[in-house]
Design an enzyme around this catalytic site. Sequence first.
Site, mmCIF file in Angstrom:
data_model
loop_
_atom_site.group_PDB
_atom_site.id
_atom_site.type_symbol
_atom_site.label_atom_id
_atom_site.label_comp_id
_atom_site.label_asym_id
_atom_site.label_seq_id
_atom_site.Cartn_x
_atom_site.Cartn_y
_atom_site.Cartn_z
ATOM 1 N N TYR A 158 11.661 -112.983 60.243
ATOM 2 C CA TYR A 158 12.641 -112.657 59.206
ATOM 3 C C TYR A 158 13.965 -112.295 59.856
ATOM 4 O O TYR A 158 14.043 -111.973 61.052
ATOM 5 C CB TYR A 158 12.151 -111.512 58.316
ATOM 6 C CG TYR A 158 12.141 -110.147 58.982
ATOM 7 C CD1 TYR A 158 13.257 -109.306 58.910
ATOM 8 C CD2 TYR A 158 11.027 -109.693 59.682
ATOM 9 C CE1 TYR A 158 13.244 -108.056 59.518
ATOM 10 C CE2 TYR A 158 11.006 -108.453 60.281
ATOM 11 C CZ TYR A 158 12.132 -107.630 60.201
ATOM 12 O OH TYR A 158 12.119 -106.402 60.803
ATOM 13 N N CYS A 159 15.022 -112.358 59.053
ATOM 14 C CA CYS A 159 16.358 -111.947 59.500
ATOM 15 C C CYS A 159 17.119 -111.453 58.277
ATOM 16 O O CYS A 159 16.518 -111.155 57.245
ATOM 17 C CB CYS A 159 17.082 -113.101 60.198
ATOM 18 S SG CYS A 159 17.312 -114.558 59.162
ATOM 19 N N THR A 160 18.437 -111.377 58.361
ATOM 20 C CA THR A 160 19.232 -110.787 57.283
ATOM 21 C C THR A 160 19.255 -111.663 56.040
ATOM 22 O O THR A 160 18.917 -111.221 54.946
ATOM 23 C CB THR A 160 20.672 -110.532 57.764
ATOM 24 O OG1 THR A 160 20.639 -109.730 58.935
ATOM 25 C CG2 THR A 160 21.481 -109.827 56.680
ATOM 26 N N ILE A 173 16.194 -110.450 54.297
ATOM 27 C CA ILE A 173 16.076 -109.093 53.750
ATOM 28 C C ILE A 173 16.836 -108.975 52.432
ATOM 29 O O ILE A 173 16.404 -108.261 51.518
ATOM 30 C CB ILE A 173 16.598 -108.071 54.774
ATOM 31 C CG1 ILE A 173 15.825 -108.200 56.089
ATOM 32 C CG2 ILE A 173 16.490 -106.650 54.254
ATOM 33 C CD1 ILE A 173 16.445 -107.455 57.249
#
Length: 631
Positions: free
Chosen positions: A512-514, A542
């Site tokens: 996952y990332c931003t 996110i």
Amino acid sequence: KTPTTENKTKILQSAAAQDRRKLDRAAMLFIANWIIGLCMLFPRVSFAFSASYRLASSRRQFSRFGLQSPRKFWWLSMATLEDQSIDKPFRMKIKTNAELVAQRLQASREIQQARQLSKQRTTERNQRVREILEKGSSATESTNYTVPPLFAVKVSVCDKLRKELKLSGREKRGRVFLEQSSDAVSSLRALKYELHAFFRALRKDTFLLQAGYPTLVADGAVVTPTDGADTQFWNIESDEDVIKTFVAATQFFERQQQQETNNVLKRPSIVIHVKRNPNAPQPPPPPAYLENMANPKDTETMTMLSFYSFPPNGIEDPEAFAKVLRKKWKPFGALGRVYVATEGTNAQMSIPTNVLQNFMECCESTEELGAYMENGINIDPLPLSMEEFSRAGTQAEGGAVPQPPFRGLHIRVRGKIVADGLDHGLDWRSAGYDMPPLEWHEALKKIKQQHEQIEESAESAPIILDCRNSYETDVGIFEGAEPLGTENFRESWDALKDRLQDTPKDAPIMTYCTGGIRCVKVGAYLTQEMGFTNVSRLAGGIIAYDRKLREAQKAPEKNESEPSMFKGINFVFDGRLGRPITEDAMGVCVTCGSETSLVSNCRNGNCHKRMIQCESCKTTFHGTCSEACRH
């Protein structure tokens, strides 16, 4: 002939075609016979076709290159001559940011030089005309009067164009002087250029030209005819008509000189009438997404959003596409930072909330975005009031007042929309399973229960990788996730190799990332370069997780609030530098070591590093990271 970069790009990007057909056997037999003859004469060509055949031998490589015709097979073979590589398909050279900037500056210099040259020529021409007029004026007072080598053109405009163009007083009294040696007296294009320089509001192909003899008053002045005046005009539709017009002006002047009256012309003159073209194409109607749109200046809130796209065929001309986006987004009052590259688009923006739906329709109607915006537009669930927006960002260098997250719309062309440090591109559409946020939430809950119960199955639980940088993971992270510990995204590949070197290729890996774009590249690298077969990533990152979880909690069937599995602050790439998801303080102050989640940049211009610093130290150190930077 070595194929151009454009042809190479078409080969790499042809995988977007929906229908992949096999090579026509008859055509291939014909080409094979031809190839054999070439190979006997040129061994280097023999190597090229041998290597390209090995590249295209597997069905996966065949599909990847989109070899739907013998011509593409030929281009692939020629590409192999240059790269001499048979282990991997050839890679298109991606220009660095420095090369792109140099290219853009060179183009800007050429445009500036052309403008300066045009301006210089116009100035010189005006100076010559002025000198001729002054010389003729002084000669008039003496007996030795010489007719100046100029044509005086009285310009009249039809009433419809007068209203449409909203002509200034200078333009209504239109008079243009043309040198008898200039192109404007023999070329329709040059004549229109002179009129465009005078009537700057005229648009191409929207007007017609007519010419007529001037009407004189007692002092020899030329009267501008009106639409209702009984003036005989002839059309000017070609270069021959232009020449005819100014020959007629000369002859009319000579006849006037033979008359013994006071109302004679001082120089050859002609009247040119600018008439609205009834067959001119109508201006295109405004796009549907602008119809009945509210005034963005009337908005009460601003909405933060982000999106990215990887169109299968790429973006052929990023510079031109950047200009298109600036023009399209101007009516919305959009702010933000957008990167455009051959591989796609990456945007972090703020949009007036009252035109948000219109903006989304605009993006969806744009070919290079549209269906290729994976997971659509990622909208922050909490709009900011105009007062909050005005101070939501960090302080500007040397200033004491917080700034907005974005203060303008900056669309920049880059070599890549995310600087990944890779020397070649990957298939960004093959990057693992795009896991929906709520499914991700349930998966994390299950993993947490496994770890709490200390079951044997916990050993086979998925590996959760935080693909963000250290300054991001220090202030917020999902429960059970492992940060890669990188300072920038380019370090991710070595970190992944170190972390997963002993991991089975079928082990479940969750990333996952931003906002999701970095996970696309990480997922593609894990599957295509490292060979992992069970890779998933958080769809929309996110930001989407927080939004979907909030929406789920508001559902009527929900009896109790669902706690977020993400703790702390989600670092964002705008002036806010972070948005709280939970109240957990995850970070440690760089100067005093206390718990905090406030992210900022050192205000010393020579440092400017990203840091975590508590409010107290931020005041004590004047926003800098250390005593050295403060002084």
